[in-house]
Motif scaffolding. Structure first.
Motif: not given
Length: 274
Positions: A146-153, A131-138, A179-186
């Motif tokens: 980044d915060k939520y997707l990092a937790k999901s990852y 929701v925070h990533l996609d523009k269509k939700y405004g 930064p948070k998602l990238f760190a989890e991916m590493q």
């Protein structure tokens, strides 16, 4: 697209990792006498103050199970169950607010999804991230995404590889932007398959399919618990979350993957389906 019922958890037994593939029963529209009877029983149990009955009744209204579809009443009972921290009800209420034509309210949707995420409902962080990533939700906010997707990852949510592929297709996924998602991916890199798709590493994972009880069996188990009235609204299983209760099966929304797929399929921008 990744199957919504694929790999929903990992249990460690000695050196063997077993990933159970659980096929959850889904509630769908039904107007048979059996469905109407279950609806009436849940309506009575909800009136007696059982939180789980309210949550299931809300789903029945939403899916037109034993009654006519009524999103207003669905939200009413899901929100009542949400007050007792029923994470599945919070998630479904948030989903309705985000997708309903008549009752769409993005802010309320985010509020309920945040409550579900706080109560560790599977899929809530993922949907919040999208929701925070996609523009269509405004409400685009890359820092929040980044915060939520990092937790999901970190939780190895099933649809994260597809979200990563979407981000890499439409923007830059690096330490500066995410930064948070990238760190989890590493910490836990995804693997690239021969067809170009990226997925969670399989390693020595054994997939075991576990069939869940029928919808009717689930209803019967729950209704046994609801036979007696309670003095106040709330769960009778203090100290245990929905996953830990045998009779607390959130039919129709037991797996947030189905709803996460709905959001993933309707991303604005590039199509990352394989």
């Amino acid at each position: 697209m990744i199957n919504a019922s694929k790999v929903c958890g990992i249990l460690m037994f000695s050196a063997l990792i077993i990933s159970p593939n659980i096929s959850a029963q889904k509630m769908t529209q039904c107007d048979t006498s059996t469905c109407v009877n279950y609806f009436e029983q849940y309506r009575k149990a909800a009136k007696r103050g059982h939180t789980q009955a309210m949550a299931t009744l809300g789903q029945m209204y939403y899916h037109a199970y034993g009654t006519e579809k009524n999103e207003k009443l669905a939200l009413k009972f899901l929100k009542k169950a949400s007050r007792s921290k029923d994470a599945a009800a919070q998630f479904k209420a948030g989903y309705i607010y985000l997708t309903s034509e008549e009752y769409k309210d993005i802010d309320d949707g985010i509020e309920y999804l945040e409550k579900a995420a706080d109560n560790e409902f599977k899929g809530a962080n993922f949907v919040l991230g999208m929701v925070h990533l996609d523009k269509k939700y405004g409400r685009q906010d890359i820092k929040q995404a980044d915060k939520y997707l990092a937790k999901s990852y970190e939780a190895k949510f099933e649809q994260m590889p597809e979200a990563v592929q979407f981000i890499e297709t439409t923007m830059t996924l690096d330490a500066a932007t995410f930064p948070k998602l990238f760190a989890e991916m590493q910490k836990k890199p995804l693997q690239k398959d021969d067809d170009g798709s990226i997925n969670w590493p399989t390693g020595n994972i054994e997939i075991i399919t576990i069939s869940s009880p029928s919808l009717e069996t689930t209803f019967d188990q729950q209704l046994l618990v609801f036979r007696k009235p309670i003095k106040s609204v709330g769960t009778r299983f203090h100290g245990k979350n929905c996953v830990q209760r045998m009779t607390c099966v959130s039919v129709g929304i037991a797996d947030g993957s189905a709803f996460a797929n709905t959001f993933l399929n309707t991303f604005s921008g590039a199509n990352v389906s394989n």
